[in-house]
Design a protein around this motif. Structure first.
Motif, PDB file in Angstrom:
ATOM      1  N   LYS A 163     -17.921   9.322 -54.036  1.00  0.00           N
ATOM      2  CA  LYS A 163     -17.665  10.375 -53.067  1.00  0.00           C
ATOM      3  C   LYS A 163     -18.254  10.002 -51.708  1.00  0.00           C
ATOM      4  O   LYS A 163     -19.325   9.401 -51.654  1.00  0.00           O
ATOM      5  N   PRO A 164     -17.520  10.294 -50.635  1.00  0.00           N
ATOM      6  CA  PRO A 164     -16.341  11.167 -50.571  1.00  0.00           C
ATOM      7  C   PRO A 164     -15.009  10.507 -50.938  1.00  0.00           C
ATOM      8  O   PRO A 164     -13.965  11.166 -50.862  1.00  0.00           O
ATOM      9  N   TYR A 168      -8.009  14.327 -53.878  1.00  0.00           N
ATOM     10  CA  TYR A 168      -8.174  15.730 -53.495  1.00  0.00           C
ATOM     11  C   TYR A 168      -6.826  16.445 -53.510  1.00  0.00           C
ATOM     12  O   TYR A 168      -5.766  15.806 -53.338  1.00  0.00           O
ATOM     13  N   GLN A 191      -7.377   7.699 -44.965  1.00  0.00           N
ATOM     14  CA  GLN A 191      -6.749   8.681 -45.828  1.00  0.00           C
ATOM     15  C   GLN A 191      -5.245   8.478 -45.896  1.00  0.00           C
ATOM     16  O   GLN A 191      -4.617   8.063 -44.921  1.00  0.00           O
ATOM     17  N   PRO A 209     -13.738  15.656 -45.819  1.00  0.00           N
ATOM     18  CA  PRO A 209     -14.353  15.625 -47.141  1.00  0.00           C
ATOM     19  C   PRO A 209     -15.706  16.316 -47.215  1.00  0.00           C
ATOM     20  O   PRO A 209     -16.093  16.832 -48.267  1.00  0.00           O
ATOM     21  N   GLY A 212     -14.665  19.980 -47.263  1.00  0.00           N
ATOM     22  CA  GLY A 212     -13.595  20.268 -48.215  1.00  0.00           C
ATOM     23  C   GLY A 212     -12.538  21.183 -47.641  1.00  0.00           C
ATOM     24  O   GLY A 212     -12.026  22.077 -48.325  1.00  0.00           O
TER      25      GLY A 212
END
Length: 228
Positions: A163-164, A168, A191, A209, A212
């Protein structure tokens, strides 16, 4: 004097008879004093008894033992993220308790969610909608395999992620529109994601991240890490 001869003979016979009677009384004709049988009697022998033969012991049978390799240890829980070999798309896989969920997307319009079991040797065969499938295997710190989406096959390598980095997803509603978004955060911080509004896919907005969250049409939505 002439008659004395027969008298003597008669007297001798009587004496002989008396002697024989006294002799019989002395010896007797019954059982002896030692418990033996009387002369001339036959003691029946007991009939021989047939002894039943002892059963022979049954041979000891050893039970067959099941041989084979010991049960394997399931792969450890982990996250994996990486790109296809041509660099055009990304793949992320989350493994938990022998189950896996994966996400493939090109960051523009093509995406697929897949899931399935992970065998003890690390191999997996995940499936998704419209015939999508992912075949891979965990080897060390990475997953190497192929993914088949829309009649196209791509090889990929997804390395273990912390993480991150990882996978997701967000499912919600914004201004009456159904929102379903997927994001893959790679180890270098980049990403790749696709967000679908009422069935229309497009490039996903950037995910934060740390918080969230992501912003869709000016509205902040909650994005969560994916676990099987």
């Amino acid at each position: 004097m002439k008659r004395s001869g027969p008298l003597l003979t008669l007297l001798g016979g009587l004496l002989l008879a008396l002697f024989m009677l006294s002799l019989n009384a002395t010896t007797g004709t019954g059982n002896s004093s030692y418990g033996g049988s009387a002369p001339g009697t036959v003691t029946p022998k007991p009939a021989p008894t047939k002894s039943s033969p002892e059963p022979s012991p049954e041979p000891t049978r050893s039970r067959p033992t099941k041989s084979g390799p010991p049960a394997g240890k399931p792969p450890a829980d982990a996250e994996y993220a990486g790109r296809t070999d041509d660099g055009a798309s990304a793949v992320s896989i989350s493994v938990r308790d022998g189950r896996a969920i994966a996400y493939y997307c090109d960051g523009r319009a093509t995406e697929s969610w897949l899931k399935g079991d992970v065998e003890d040797d690390g191999s997996m065969r995940l499936t998704g909608k419209h015939g999508a499938k992912l075949d891979g295997r965990i080897v060390g710190e990475k997953v190497r395999g192929t993914v088949d989406i829309d009649d196209g096959t791509s090889k990929f390598t997804a390395r273990k992620a912390e993480k991150p980095s990882g996978l997701y997803r967000a499912t919600t509603e914004v201004r009456g529109a159904r929102i379903d978004g997927g994001w893959i955060v790679l180890q270098d911080g980049s990403q790749v994601g696709v967000l679908t509004r009422d069935g229309e896919p497009a490039k996903a907005p950037r995910l934060d991240p740390d918080t969230g969250t992501a912003r869709v049409d000016g509205t902040e939505i909650t994005v969560r890490a994916v676990e099987p």
